[in-house]
Write an enzyme that holds these catalytic residues in place. Structure first.
Site, PDB file in Angstrom:
ATOM      1  N   ASP A  67       0.792  -0.975  -0.276  1.00 50.92           N
ATOM      2  CA  ASP A  67       0.127   0.227   0.091  1.00 50.92           C
ATOM      3  C   ASP A  67       1.038   0.893  -0.119  1.00 50.92           C
ATOM      4  O   ASP A  67       1.976   1.466   0.293  1.00 50.92           O
ATOM      5  CB  ASP A  67      -1.256   0.080   1.479  1.00 50.92           C
ATOM      6  CG  ASP A  67      -0.042   0.038   2.219  1.00 50.92           C
ATOM      7  OD1 ASP A  67       1.330   0.014   2.766  1.00 50.92           O
ATOM      8  OD2 ASP A  67      -1.006  -0.747   3.050  1.00 50.92           O
ATOM      9  N   ASN A 135      -6.838  -3.067  14.529  1.00 51.55           N
ATOM     10  CA  ASN A 135      -8.404  -3.256  15.080  1.00 51.55           C
ATOM     11  C   ASN A 135      -8.642  -4.574  13.689  1.00 51.55           C
ATOM     12  O   ASN A 135      -9.668  -5.002  12.699  1.00 51.55           O
ATOM     13  CB  ASN A 135      -9.083  -2.219  13.883  1.00 51.55           C
ATOM     14  CG  ASN A 135      -8.899  -1.555  12.567  1.00 51.55           C
ATOM     15  OD1 ASN A 135      -7.731  -2.660  12.138  1.00 51.55           O
ATOM     16  ND2 ASN A 135      -8.891  -0.926  12.089  1.00 51.55           N
ATOM     17  N   HIS A 137      -7.301  -4.973  10.796  1.00 55.37           N
ATOM     18  CA  HIS A 137      -7.192  -4.670   8.728  1.00 55.37           C
ATOM     19  C   HIS A 137      -5.542  -5.160   8.609  1.00 55.37           C
ATOM     20  O   HIS A 137      -4.445  -5.437   9.072  1.00 55.37           O
ATOM     21  CB  HIS A 137      -6.618  -3.074   9.019  1.00 55.37           C
ATOM     22  CG  HIS A 137      -5.249  -2.463   9.374  1.00 55.37           C
ATOM     23  ND1 HIS A 137      -5.886  -0.597   9.642  1.00 55.37           N
ATOM     24  CD2 HIS A 137      -4.794  -2.554   9.497  1.00 55.37           C
ATOM     25  CE1 HIS A 137      -4.421  -0.375   8.868  1.00 55.37           C
ATOM     26  NE2 HIS A 137      -3.510  -1.339   9.830  1.00 55.37           N
ATOM     27  N   GLU A 142      -9.482  -1.775   6.002  1.00 59.92           N
ATOM     28  CA  GLU A 142     -10.162  -1.346   6.906  1.00 59.92           C
ATOM     29  C   GLU A 142     -11.382  -2.706   7.378  1.00 59.92           C
ATOM     30  O   GLU A 142     -12.413  -2.825   6.384  1.00 59.92           O
ATOM     31  CB  GLU A 142     -10.535  -0.467   6.597  1.00 59.92           C
ATOM     32  CG  GLU A 142      -9.264   0.384   7.122  1.00 59.92           C
ATOM     33  CD  GLU A 142      -8.563   1.268   8.031  1.00 59.92           C
ATOM     34  OE1 GLU A 142      -8.750  -0.242   8.976  1.00 59.92           O
ATOM     35  OE2 GLU A 142      -8.660   1.893   8.308  1.00 59.92           O
TER      36      GLU A 142
HETATM   37  P1  PGA Z   1       2.534  -1.620  12.311  1.00 62.92           P
HETATM   38  O1  PGA Z   1       1.648  -1.070  11.415  1.00 62.92           O
HETATM   39  O2  PGA Z   1       3.479  -2.323  11.733  1.00 62.92           O
HETATM   40  O3  PGA Z   1       2.883   0.346  12.184  1.00 62.92           O
HETATM   41  O4  PGA Z   1       1.917  -1.152  13.432  1.00 62.92           O
HETATM   42  C1  PGA Z   1       0.912  -2.573  10.878  1.00 62.92           C
HETATM   43  C2  PGA Z   1      -0.591  -2.105  10.303  1.00 62.92           C
HETATM   44  O5  PGA Z   1      -0.934  -1.251  10.396  1.00 62.92           O
HETATM   45  O6  PGA Z   1      -0.492  -3.289   9.208  1.00 62.92           O
END
Ligand code: PGA
Length: 240
Positions: A67, A135, A137, A142
């Site tokens: 992404d 959450n 995701h 999401e």
């Molecule tokens: P993070 O993000 O590694 O910065 O915790 C992971 C994500 O949001 O998929």
């Protein structure tokens, strides 16, 4: 699915990098699916070290990323392109022409179509690294009543903007949209490597451990469908 509980972040990063290193050793033309965020930083550090020690060679390796934020230039230090350059691409001998992230090229609609085409041509990855959001995701897919299969523009949820605000001067600076692979794209890999570290991922990891349901409101639950998935977590994510 193999669930590996590590003592701490460093052990999780080491385990993840060993799996990726072995894949590259076995196949010098390995196709990698890469992720950004704070979780995989340690894994990239270990991969760079393996490269410096002459254990792995990125010359023929290619990659796609999950992404990218919308409205952020690739030279902006907050962009995922910048992150990948900083943590991996500039430190190893990968041919940057063989590395790909979603990018704005024409309208958003055209950009989405271009990334889908690129993913189709790139084909199945040998491994896809995935983080999870607090959450649940996956990439920027999401929780929702429907999930996208392919690339789309996502309106980030408030909790994701909140979680990612730690990388920005203020919450207002966090982009409100991102371009993200869909669920089918994210899972198009021979091996899935899902990483979770720290207390703020505990709720999601615990929910995953205690459910036998697949729910679009909990995108992480879909990893259970993948035939060759490692979930590598540290104790804080596992025990809270
Ligand atoms: P993070 O993000 O590694 O910065 O915790 C992971 C994500 O949001 O998929």
């Amino acid at each position: 699915m193999e669930i590996i509980v590590c003592d701490d972040y460093d052990q999780m990063s080491k385990k993840a990098s060993e799996i990726v290193s072995d894949i590259i050793k076995e196949n010098p033309k390995a196709k990698l699916g890469l992720a950004t965020g704070s979780t995989p930083v340690g894994m990239y550090e270990n991969l760079v070290k393996d490269y410096e020690d002459g254990k792995i060679d990125f010359k023929e390796v290619s990659s796609v990323n999950l992404d990218e934020y919308v409205g952020i230039d690739k030279d902006n230090p907050q962009s995922y392109q910048y992150f990948m350059n900083e943590h991996l691409f500039d430190k190893v001998n990968i041919n940057k022409e063989n590395t790909h992230l979603p990018k704005e090229d024409g309208s958003l609609e055209e950009s989405v179509k271009k990334y889908d085409k690129l993913l189709e041509e790139f084909g199945q990855r040998d491994v896809q690294v995935l983080g999870i959001g607090p959450n649940g995701h996956i990439a920027f897919n999401e929780p929702d009543d429907k999930l996208n299969m392919h690339t789309s523009i996502i309106n980030l949820k408030e909790e994701t903007i909140e979680a990612n605000s730690r990388f920005f001067d203020s919450k207002e600076d966090v982009p409100k949209q991102a371009m993200s692979m869909g669920m089918a794209d994210a899972f198009n890999a021979k091996t899935l490597l899902v990483l979770a570290s720290g207390k703020n991922k505990h709720k999601a990891v615990e929910k995953f451990m205690h459910t036998d349901k697949i729910e679009t409101m909990f995108p992480m639950s879909f990893i259970a469908l993948h035939p060759n998935c490692y979930l590598i977590v540290d104790k804080q994510a596992y025990e809270g």
